[in-house]
Design a protein around this motif. Structure first.
Motif, PDB file in Angstrom:
ATOM      1  N   ASP A 255      36.628  46.235  43.491  1.00 44.88           N
ATOM      2  CA  ASP A 255      35.889  45.518  42.456  1.00 44.88           C
ATOM      3  C   ASP A 255      36.496  44.151  42.181  1.00 44.88           C
ATOM      4  O   ASP A 255      37.528  43.795  42.728  1.00 44.88           O
ATOM      5  N   ALA A 256      35.808  43.432  41.299  1.00 44.33           N
ATOM      6  CA  ALA A 256      36.335  42.189  40.745  1.00 44.33           C
ATOM      7  C   ALA A 256      36.635  42.474  39.276  1.00 44.33           C
ATOM      8  O   ALA A 256      35.779  43.004  38.559  1.00 44.33           O
ATOM      9  N   ASP A 257      37.840  42.173  38.831  1.00 39.99           N
ATOM     10  CA  ASP A 257      38.218  42.333  37.425  1.00 39.99           C
ATOM     11  C   ASP A 257      38.082  40.977  36.748  1.00 39.99           C
ATOM     12  O   ASP A 257      38.699  39.994  37.175  1.00 39.99           O
TER      13      ASP A 257
ATOM     14  N   LYS B 191      32.777  46.749  51.539  1.00 35.82           N
ATOM     15  CA  LYS B 191      32.892  45.300  51.678  1.00 35.82           C
ATOM     16  C   LYS B 191      34.206  44.842  51.053  1.00 35.82           C
ATOM     17  O   LYS B 191      34.584  45.286  49.978  1.00 35.82           O
ATOM     18  N   VAL B 192      34.890  43.962  51.721  1.00 37.21           N
ATOM     19  CA  VAL B 192      36.118  43.388  51.188  1.00 37.21           C
ATOM     20  C   VAL B 192      35.751  42.151  50.381  1.00 37.21           C
ATOM     21  O   VAL B 192      35.144  41.217  50.898  1.00 37.21           O
ATOM     22  N   LEU B 193      36.097  42.174  49.098  1.00 31.97           N
ATOM     23  CA  LEU B 193      35.911  41.005  48.246  1.00 31.97           C
ATOM     24  C   LEU B 193      37.122  40.100  48.403  1.00 31.97           C
ATOM     25  O   LEU B 193      38.250  40.580  48.486  1.00 31.97           O
ATOM     26  N   THR B 194      36.888  38.812  48.398  1.00 29.49           N
ATOM     27  CA  THR B 194      37.973  37.854  48.558  1.00 29.49           C
ATOM     28  C   THR B 194      38.163  37.048  47.273  1.00 29.49           C
ATOM     29  O   THR B 194      37.317  37.074  46.370  1.00 29.49           O
TER      30      THR B 194
ATOM     31  N   CYS C 291      35.203  33.104  31.030  1.00 28.62           N
ATOM     32  CA  CYS C 291      35.683  34.251  31.790  1.00 28.62           C
ATOM     33  C   CYS C 291      36.860  33.823  32.656  1.00 28.62           C
ATOM     34  O   CYS C 291      37.074  32.640  32.897  1.00 28.62           O
ATOM     35  N   GLY C 292      37.612  34.802  33.098  1.00 29.02           N
ATOM     36  CA  GLY C 292      38.754  34.549  33.966  1.00 29.02           C
ATOM     37  C   GLY C 292      38.940  35.698  34.934  1.00 29.02           C
ATOM     38  O   GLY C 292      38.616  36.847  34.633  1.00 29.02           O
ATOM     39  N   LEU C 293      39.459  35.393  36.075  1.00 35.04           N
ATOM     40  CA  LEU C 293      39.686  36.383  37.126  1.00 35.04           C
ATOM     41  C   LEU C 293      41.028  37.073  36.920  1.00 35.04           C
ATOM     42  O   LEU C 293      42.023  36.440  36.572  1.00 35.04           O
ATOM     43  N   LEU C 294      41.036  38.389  37.155  1.00 34.31           N
ATOM     44  CA  LEU C 294      42.232  39.218  36.996  1.00 34.31           C
ATOM     45  C   LEU C 294      42.409  40.107  38.223  1.00 34.31           C
ATOM     46  O   LEU C 294      41.614  40.066  39.151  1.00 34.31           O
ATOM     47  N   GLY C 295      43.411  40.960  38.182  1.00 35.74           N
ATOM     48  CA  GLY C 295      43.548  42.047  39.137  1.00 35.74           C
ATOM     49  C   GLY C 295      43.876  41.627  40.553  1.00 35.74           C
ATOM     50  O   GLY C 295      44.427  40.567  40.819  1.00 35.74           O
ATOM     51  N   SER C 296      43.489  42.521  41.468  1.00 37.50           N
ATOM     52  CA  SER C 296      43.894  42.351  42.864  1.00 37.50           C
ATOM     53  C   SER C 296      43.289  41.114  43.526  1.00 37.50           C
ATOM     54  O   SER C 296      43.907  40.537  44.422  1.00 37.50           O
ATOM     55  N   LEU C 297      42.099  40.699  43.115  1.00 38.90           N
ATOM     56  CA  LEU C 297      41.549  39.467  43.701  1.00 38.90           C
ATOM     57  C   LEU C 297      42.445  38.283  43.387  1.00 38.90           C
ATOM     58  O   LEU C 297      42.647  37.415  44.229  1.00 38.90           O
ATOM     59  N   LEU C 298      43.000  38.269  42.192  1.00 38.35           N
ATOM     60  CA  LEU C 298      43.866  37.162  41.815  1.00 38.35           C
ATOM     61  C   LEU C 298      45.252  37.279  42.443  1.00 38.35           C
ATOM     62  O   LEU C 298      45.745  36.326  43.032  1.00 38.35           O
ATOM     63  N   HIS C 299      45.872  38.461  42.369  1.00 41.47           N
ATOM     64  CA  HIS C 299      47.262  38.530  42.846  1.00 41.47           C
ATOM     65  C   HIS C 299      47.403  38.896  44.322  1.00 41.47           C
ATOM     66  O   HIS C 299      48.421  38.571  44.933  1.00 41.47           O
ATOM     67  N   ARG C 300      46.396  39.505  44.944  1.00 40.76           N
ATOM     68  CA  ARG C 300      46.484  39.804  46.383  1.00 40.76           C
ATOM     69  C   ARG C 300      45.499  38.994  47.214  1.00 40.76           C
ATOM     70  O   ARG C 300      45.603  38.937  48.431  1.00 40.76           O
ATOM     71  N   GLY C 301      44.477  38.462  46.547  1.00 44.19           N
ATOM     72  CA  GLY C 301      43.491  37.670  47.264  1.00 44.19           C
ATOM     73  C   GLY C 301      42.343  38.466  47.849  1.00 44.19           C
ATOM     74  O   GLY C 301      41.451  37.909  48.470  1.00 44.19           O
TER      75      GLY C 301
END
Length: 101
Positions: A43-45, A3-6, A28-38
């Motif tokens: 996973d979700a960091d 599954k692709v997380l957005t 909490c705060g969002l990090l990683g590829s979800l934040l910088h690539r969308g």
């Protein structure tokens, strides 16, 4: 196929977690590829941090409050002196939690 997380999934997860974290003095705060690539196929960091640094709970108590299943703790390659990463399952989504020290 994974599954692709957005970015929207990450925001939804963080908002759900904030409702649990705020009453215990955390955010909490969002990090990683979800934040910088969308998006991410892995996973979700998410970083977990205290509102007041002098009032901190044990990481396991925080994860218990969030109702996650720990799948990897402590991760061999992911810990160091300034953070601890715990891999969990949150409602069917892999979440890597970053706890700042």
């Amino acid at each position: 196929m994974q599954k692709v997380l957005t970015l929207e999934d990450g925001i939804r997860i963080c908002r759900e977690m904030e409702k649990i974290l705020i009453p215990i003095g955390y955010h909490c705060g969002l990090l990683g590829s979800l934040l910088h690539r969308g998006q991410s196929t892995k996973d979700a960091d998410i970083v977990i941090y205290p509102h007041q640094v002098d009032e901190q709970l044990d990481e396991m108590k925080i994860l218990e409050k969030l109702g996650v299943s720990i799948t990897e703790y402590p991760p061999n390659e992911a810990s160091c002196t300034d953070k601890m990463i715990t891999v969990c399952d949150y409602k069917g989504t892999r979440v890597d939690f970053f706890f700042l020290k």
